[in-house]
Design a protein around this motif. Structure first.
Motif, short mmCIF file in Angstrom:
data_model
loop_
_atom_site.label_atom_id
_atom_site.label_comp_id
_atom_site.label_asym_id
_atom_site.label_seq_id
_atom_site.Cartn_x
_atom_site.Cartn_y
_atom_site.Cartn_z
N GLY A 126 53.73 63.69 48.36
CA GLY A 126 53.53 62.40 49.00
C GLY A 126 52.98 61.39 48.01
O GLY A 126 52.18 61.74 47.13
N PHE A 127 53.42 60.15 48.16
CA PHE A 127 52.93 59.05 47.34
C PHE A 127 52.27 58.04 48.26
O PHE A 127 52.84 57.69 49.31
CB PHE A 127 54.08 58.33 46.63
CG PHE A 127 54.97 59.22 45.81
CD1 PHE A 127 54.54 59.70 44.58
CD2 PHE A 127 56.23 59.56 46.25
CE1 PHE A 127 55.37 60.52 43.83
CE2 PHE A 127 57.06 60.37 45.50
CZ PHE A 127 56.62 60.86 44.28
N LYS A 128 51.11 57.54 47.88
CA LYS A 128 50.47 56.47 48.63
C LYS A 128 50.05 55.40 47.63
O LYS A 128 49.47 55.70 46.59
CB LYS A 128 49.27 56.98 49.42
CG LYS A 128 49.70 57.88 50.58
CD LYS A 128 48.56 58.26 51.45
CE LYS A 128 49.06 59.14 52.60
NZ LYS A 128 47.98 59.70 53.39
N LEU A 129 50.37 54.16 48.00
CA LEU A 129 50.04 53.02 47.15
C LEU A 129 48.88 52.25 47.76
O LEU A 129 48.94 51.88 48.94
CB LEU A 129 51.24 52.08 47.01
CG LEU A 129 52.57 52.71 46.61
CD1 LEU A 129 53.67 51.65 46.58
CD2 LEU A 129 52.46 53.37 45.26
N SER A 130 47.84 52.01 46.97
CA SER A 130 46.71 51.23 47.44
C SER A 130 47.12 49.79 47.68
O SER A 130 48.03 49.27 47.02
CB SER A 130 45.58 51.23 46.39
OG SER A 130 45.07 52.52 46.21
N GLU A 131 46.43 49.16 48.61
CA GLU A 131 46.69 47.74 48.89
C GLU A 131 46.44 46.93 47.62
O GLU A 131 45.46 47.15 46.92
CB GLU A 131 45.75 47.27 50.01
CG GLU A 131 46.10 45.91 50.55
CD GLU A 131 45.35 45.61 51.84
OE1 GLU A 131 46.03 45.30 52.83
OE2 GLU A 131 44.11 45.70 51.86
N GLY A 132 47.37 46.05 47.31
CA GLY A 132 47.22 45.18 46.14
C GLY A 132 47.93 45.66 44.89
O GLY A 132 47.98 44.94 43.90
N MET A 133 48.49 46.85 44.91
CA MET A 133 49.21 47.33 43.73
C MET A 133 50.71 47.20 43.93
O MET A 133 51.20 47.22 45.05
CB MET A 133 48.83 48.78 43.38
CG MET A 133 49.45 49.84 44.27
SD MET A 133 49.23 51.53 43.68
CE MET A 133 50.43 51.63 42.37
N GLU A 134 51.41 47.03 42.84
CA GLU A 134 52.87 46.97 42.87
C GLU A 134 53.43 48.40 42.88
O GLU A 134 52.77 49.33 42.44
CB GLU A 134 53.40 46.24 41.63
CG GLU A 134 52.99 44.78 41.54
CD GLU A 134 53.55 43.94 42.68
OE1 GLU A 134 54.71 44.14 43.05
OE2 GLU A 134 52.81 43.08 43.19
N VAL A 135 54.65 48.54 43.35
CA VAL A 135 55.33 49.85 43.30
C VAL A 135 55.60 50.16 41.82
O VAL A 135 56.22 49.36 41.12
CB VAL A 135 56.65 49.83 44.09
CG1 VAL A 135 57.38 51.16 43.94
CG2 VAL A 135 56.40 49.52 45.55
N PRO A 136 55.11 51.29 41.32
CA PRO A 136 55.37 51.64 39.92
C PRO A 136 56.87 51.80 39.67
O PRO A 136 57.61 52.28 40.54
CB PRO A 136 54.65 52.98 39.73
CG PRO A 136 53.74 53.12 40.89
CD PRO A 136 54.31 52.32 42.00
N ALA A 137 57.31 51.43 38.47
CA ALA A 137 58.73 51.50 38.12
C ALA A 137 59.29 52.90 38.33
O ALA A 137 60.43 53.06 38.79
CB ALA A 137 58.93 51.06 36.67
N GLU A 138 58.49 53.94 38.04
CA GLU A 138 58.98 55.31 38.16
C GLU A 138 59.20 55.73 39.62
O GLU A 138 59.83 56.75 39.90
CB GLU A 138 58.07 56.31 37.44
CG GLU A 138 56.63 56.33 37.89
CD GLU A 138 55.71 55.37 37.14
OE1 GLU A 138 54.51 55.68 37.04
OE2 GLU A 138 56.16 54.31 36.67
N LEU A 139 58.68 54.94 40.58
CA LEU A 139 58.86 55.25 42.00
C LEU A 139 59.71 54.19 42.72
O LEU A 139 59.77 54.16 43.94
CB LEU A 139 57.50 55.36 42.69
CG LEU A 139 56.54 56.41 42.13
CD1 LEU A 139 55.23 56.41 42.89
CD2 LEU A 139 57.16 57.78 42.13
N ALA A 140 60.39 53.34 41.96
CA ALA A 140 61.15 52.23 42.53
C ALA A 140 62.29 52.68 43.44
O ALA A 140 62.71 51.94 44.32
CB ALA A 140 61.69 51.34 41.41
N SER A 141 62.79 53.90 43.26
CA SER A 141 63.91 54.38 44.08
C SER A 141 63.48 54.83 45.48
O SER A 141 64.32 55.07 46.34
CB SER A 141 64.62 55.53 43.37
OG SER A 141 63.76 56.64 43.26
#
Length: 153
Positions: free
Chosen positions: A113-128
């Motif tokens: 599972g991946f979770k992104l904190s509020e305020g961060m961009e989607v990392p390029a390696e997880l763009a798909s």
């Protein structure tokens, strides 16, 4: 040295170098609250360098399953087992949290599972990946995604 994550008083301790430290601390506290409520498990974390084997295990699964290499520096990590589920978490400087849920029994659920904190961009390696939104009192808006683990680790 491991320290328990307090979900009543959220602290950025260990995450200070993150540009979204407060949101990442809220995300970490949200996970701690979940495991306390569901499994009566105290969620503890350690500096990533002290639990390199956990970080390496998570990174190996990402690489072998999907060819993903995380660019951000890991700050903290933890590994534990609740019931028959082996869990591992890595919290990254970018605000990313990755968890591996690995059922010990053959044929059980296994996922990353991946979770992104509020305020961060989607990392390029997880763009798909497509990310769903979830509201949290502790972490604001969390964006999450996952994939099923097919191999044996």
């Amino acid at each position: 040295m491991p320290h328990a994550v307090d979900f009543t008083t959220v602290s950025t301790a260990g995450l200070e170098s993150s540009p979204v430290a407060a949101a990442l601390a809220g995300l970490r506290a949200n996970e701690a609250r979940y495991f306390k409520n569901k499994y009566d498990h105290v969620f503890t974390v350690e500096p990533a360098g002290d639990v390199q084997s956990t970080v390496d295990w998570v990174h190996r699964i990402l690489d072998e399953e999907r060819g993903i290499v995380i660019a951000s520096r890991p700050l903290e990590a933890t590994a534990f087992q609740v019931e028959n589920i082996r869990m591992a978490y890595v919290f990254y400087e970018s605000g990313l949290s990755i968890n591996v849920m690995y059922t010990v029994d053959d044929g059980g659920k296994r996922a990353v599972g991946f979770k992104l904190s509020e305020g961060m961009e989607v990392p390029a390696e997880l763009a798909s990946f497509k990310f769903a939104r979830q509201k949290s009192k502790l972490a604001g808006t969390i964006r999450g995604s996952y994939f099923v683990v097919k191999g044996e680790y």
